[in-house]
Design an enzyme around this catalytic site. Structure first.
Site, short mmCIF file in Angstrom:
data_model
loop_
_atom_site.label_atom_id
_atom_site.label_comp_id
_atom_site.label_asym_id
_atom_site.label_seq_id
_atom_site.Cartn_x
_atom_site.Cartn_y
_atom_site.Cartn_z
N LYS A 224 0.82 -1.21 0.00
CA LYS A 224 0.00 0.00 0.00
C LYS A 224 0.85 1.26 0.00
CE LYS A 224 -4.41 -1.85 1.23
NZ LYS A 224 -5.53 -1.96 2.19
N ARG A 264 -3.47 -9.90 5.17
CA ARG A 264 -3.89 -10.07 3.76
C ARG A 264 -2.75 -9.57 2.90
NH1 ARG A 264 -5.91 -6.90 -0.20
NH2 ARG A 264 -7.39 -7.84 -1.67
N1 LIG Z 1 -10.30 -6.67 4.27
C1 LIG Z 1 -9.62 -5.93 3.37
N2 LIG Z 1 -9.79 -6.17 2.05
C2 LIG Z 1 -9.12 -5.41 1.12
N3 LIG Z 1 -9.32 -5.62 -0.20
C3 LIG Z 1 -8.64 -4.87 -1.12
C4 LIG Z 1 -7.75 -3.89 -0.70
C5 LIG Z 1 -7.03 -3.06 -1.72
O1 LIG Z 1 -5.78 -3.60 -1.94
P1 LIG Z 1 -5.41 -4.48 -3.25
O2 LIG Z 1 -6.46 -4.22 -4.29
O3 LIG Z 1 -4.07 -3.99 -3.61
O4 LIG Z 1 -5.43 -5.88 -2.82
N4 LIG Z 1 -7.52 -3.66 0.62
C6 LIG Z 1 -8.22 -4.40 1.55
C7 LIG Z 1 -8.06 -4.18 2.96
O5 LIG Z 1 -7.33 -3.28 3.41
N5 LIG Z 1 -8.78 -4.97 3.82
#
Ligand SMILES: Nc1nc2ncc(COP(=O)(O)O)nc2c(=O)[nH]1
Length: 288
Positions: A224, A264
Site C-alpha cells: 500500500k 492479507r
Molecule cells: N479486508 C480488506 N480487504 C481489502 N481488499 C482490497 C484492498 C485493496 O488492496 P489491493 O487491491 O491492492 O489488494 N484492501 C483491503 C483491505 O485493506 N482490507
C-alpha cells in the site's frame, strides 16, 4: 501475541493466518491485472496455498483510490468460477466484495468468508445475507467508495474514530441478525486514510487497541501507498508497490506479534515465513 479467536468455518493454526490475494481484475493497483484470466487466477491461488497461504481472497472489483465500479454481472463473471474451482480443490476461500449478490453466489460456490471492505455500508442487503448464511464476515472500516474516499480522510483522533465507527458497524450488523463470532474487524489501511498525517501508521502503532472490540483483527497493508511512501527517497517519488514486499513482511511480523488474527498479502511466501517466526518467538519455540 494477543488473542487468537476462532471464526466459524475457518481452521485455527494457533498463529496469525495468511490470506493470499487473487485480484481477478484488469487494473489491480498491486499486481497489474496479472490474474484476470480465470485459469491463471486459479493457478495463482493454488500456488499461493503451496507457498503457505491459509486462505485465498478472490476479488473482482478494484478498490484502489479513484477506481470506477464494475457491474454486478461483471463482478459475478469474474469471481464465482474462481471461487468455485479453488473451493473444490479444498482451499479456504474468501470473496472480496461489497455486493450481497456476489457474496451469496460465492458462498453457494464454496466461499467460507465474505470480505466486505465497506463494512456493510455499500449494500444494505449484505447484513441479511451474512446473517442468513452464517458465513464468517470481514467488516472493514470504510467511509465511501474509491472515487472520493480520500476526501473523507479527516479525523481529530483517527484511532479512536476508526474504533468507534467499527463498533457502530458491528452493532448494526449484530442487530440485523449477524452473530458476533462471525465478525472479523479490519482498520481499512489506505481507505479514507492519508499518508500525511500518517493515519495508517497511527492505526498500526495502536493496533492492540482493536482487541478492545473483542473480535479477531485482519491487517491488510500489503503493497500500500503508506509503505511505498515510507520507502521512497526524499527527492524521488515513492518506491514502486511491487518492491514493497519486504516492508509488508515486516508489518506482518509486527502485526502477528500484536495478536492479529490474519494478514492479507500479495506475496505469500515471505509473510508465511514471518508469521511462523512470530509464533516461535512468542512461545519460545514451545510448539516446535
Ligand atoms: N479486508 C480488506 N480487504 C481489502 N481488499 C482490497 C484492498 C485493496 O488492496 P489491493 O487491491 O491492492 O489488494 N484492501 C483491503 C483491505 O485493506 N482490507
Amino acid at each position: 501475541m494477543g488473542p487468537n479467536h476462532t471464526v466459524p468455518g475457518l481452521a485455527e493454526h494457533g498463529r496469525c493466518q495468511v490470506m493470499g490475494v487473487v485480484n481477478v481484475t484488469p487494473d489491480s493497483f498491486s499486481d497489474g491485472g496479472a490474474w484476470f484470466d480465470h485459469g491463471r487466477a486459479v493457478e495463482h491461488g493454488l500456488s499461493l496455498v503451496a507457498e503457505g497461504a491459509d486462505i485465498i481472497d478472490v476479488g473482482g472489483e478494484s478498490t484502489r483510490p479513484g477506481a470506477q465500479r464494475v457491474s454486478a454481472e461483471e463482478e459475478l463473471r469474474r469471481v464465482v468460477p474462481v471461487v468455485r474451482e479453488l473451493a473444490a480443490a479444498g482451499v479456504a476461500v474468501s470473496v472480496d466484495t461489497m455486493r450481497a449478490s456476489v457474496a451469496e453466489r460465492s458462498v453457494e460456490a464454496g466461499a467460507v468468508l465474505v470480505n466486505d471492505v465497506s463494512g456493510g455500508l455499500a449494500d444494505p442487503d449484505m447484513a441479511r445475507l451474512v446473517a442468513s448464511s452464517g458465513v464468517a464476515y470481514v467488516l472493514m472500516h470504510w467511509r465511501g467508495h474509491s472515487h472520493d474516499m480520500q476526501s473523507r480522510a479527516v479525523y481529530t483522533d483517527v484511532v479512536q474514530e476508526v474504533l468507534d465507527e467499527l463498533r457502530d458497524r458491528m452493532e448494526a450488523m449484530i442487530s440485523s441478525g449477524v452473530t458476533p463470532d462471525q465478525i472479523v474487524l479490519d482498520p481499512g489501511l489506505g481507505f479514507s486514510k492519508r499518508p500525511e498525517p500518517a493515519h495508517n501508521w497511527a492505526l498500526l502503532h495502536q493496533l492492540e487497541r482493536f482487541h478492545e472490540l473483542g473480535r479477531p483483527v485482519l491487517v491488510a497493508g500489503s503493497r500500500k501507498r503508506f509503505l511505498s511512501r515510507l520507502l521512497g527517497d526524499p527527492e524521488a517519488e515513492d518506491r514502486p508497490f511491487t518492491e514493497c514486499d519486504s516492508a509488508t513482511a515486516a508489518v506482518t511480523t509486527l502485526s502477528a506479534d500484536r495478536g492479529a488474527w490474519a494478514v492479507r498479502v500479495h506475496d505469500v511466501r515471505p509473510n508465511a515465513d514471518a508469521v511462523r517466526v512470530a509464533a516461535a518467538w512468542s512461545d519460545g519455540g514451545a510448539r516446535l
